[in-house]
Scaffold this active site. Structure first.
Site, PDB file in Angstrom:
ATOM      1  N   ASP A 219      53.774  83.706 121.963  1.00 49.36           N
ATOM      2  CA  ASP A 219      53.097  83.358 123.213  1.00 49.36           C
ATOM      3  C   ASP A 219      53.601  84.301 124.301  1.00 49.36           C
ATOM      4  OD1 ASP A 219      51.644  81.264 122.122  1.00 49.36           O
ATOM      5  OD2 ASP A 219      53.076  79.727 122.725  1.00 49.36           O
TER       6      ASP A 219
ATOM      7  N   ASP B 160      44.999  81.014 121.732  1.00 46.65           N
ATOM      8  CA  ASP B 160      44.872  79.750 122.465  1.00 46.65           C
ATOM      9  C   ASP B 160      43.653  79.768 123.387  1.00 46.65           C
ATOM     10  OD1 ASP B 160      47.242  78.941 121.245  1.00 46.65           O
ATOM     11  OD2 ASP B 160      48.478  79.563 122.943  1.00 46.65           O
TER      12      ASP B 160
END
EC number: 3.4.23.36
Length: 187
Positions: free
Chosen positions: A127, A140
């Site tokens: 991330d 995402d």
């Protein structure tokens, strides 16, 4: 029948192209993040709104389920299979596109869980998009877009199957039989 096969082939091609392109974008951005942000630095893109910070997330959204990474991985695998099946079964190109983005998001994060695993499906997702309240990645974003699109398609009544289309047009199986009977009576 040939027309149905052609439409299916078109939907499969669209699904594959979108999924491959989206997965490539996700993985390339993650490779960039691993390289450019590995030293722990943060790049401010929009002050107070978006910065780039590398984080290895063992869980799901917002870090939930960090102790259940293997289960999240298995669920992601099941979701990927289900999304492919749904994409093949739908008659709607809109649903096909939605399923392609959802597949790309799930598969993109699954790749991380497999590649960066230290044990059975316990890898961490890369991330790097820091929104201040959450840190995510491009996969995402694809999942979020697919979720919003699903709500919109359901709200707008986009037919998923031929049955849905027939119901939306006020046609049922009994209507076909009655039409034949009426035609036979008229003759």
């Amino acid at each position: 029948m040939k027309n149905d096969q052609r439409r299916l082939r078109d939907r499969v091609a669209v699904f594959a192209c979108i999924a491959i392109a989206a997965i490539a974008i996700d993985q390339l951005t993650k490779m960039w993040a691993l390289s450019a942000l590995a030293d722990g630095r943060t790049i401010r893109v929009i002050p107070g709104l978006l910065s780039l910070t590398l984080v290895r997330n063992p869980g799901a959204s917002l870090g939930m389920g960090s102790g259940m990474t293997w289960l999240i991985s298995l669920l992601a695998m099941a979701a990927c299979v289900a999304l492919v099946v749904l994409a093949v079964r739908t008659i709607s190109m809109k649903w096909t596109v939605l399923f392609a983005f959802a597949f790309a998001g799930a598969f993109g994060n699954l790749i991380d869980r497999v590649i960066y695993a230290e044990g059975f499906l316990n890898g961490k997702v890369v991330d790097f998009l820091n929104y201040g309240w959450s840190i995510g990645n491009v996969a995402d974003i694809f999942l979020m877009l697919a979720g919003v699109a699903a709500v919109l398609l359901l709200f707008l009544g986009e037919p998923f199957s031929q049955k849905d289309l027939d119901e939306a047009n006020g046609k049922t199986l009994g209507d076909d039989a009655n039409a034949t009977d009426d035609g036979a009576k008229a003759a």
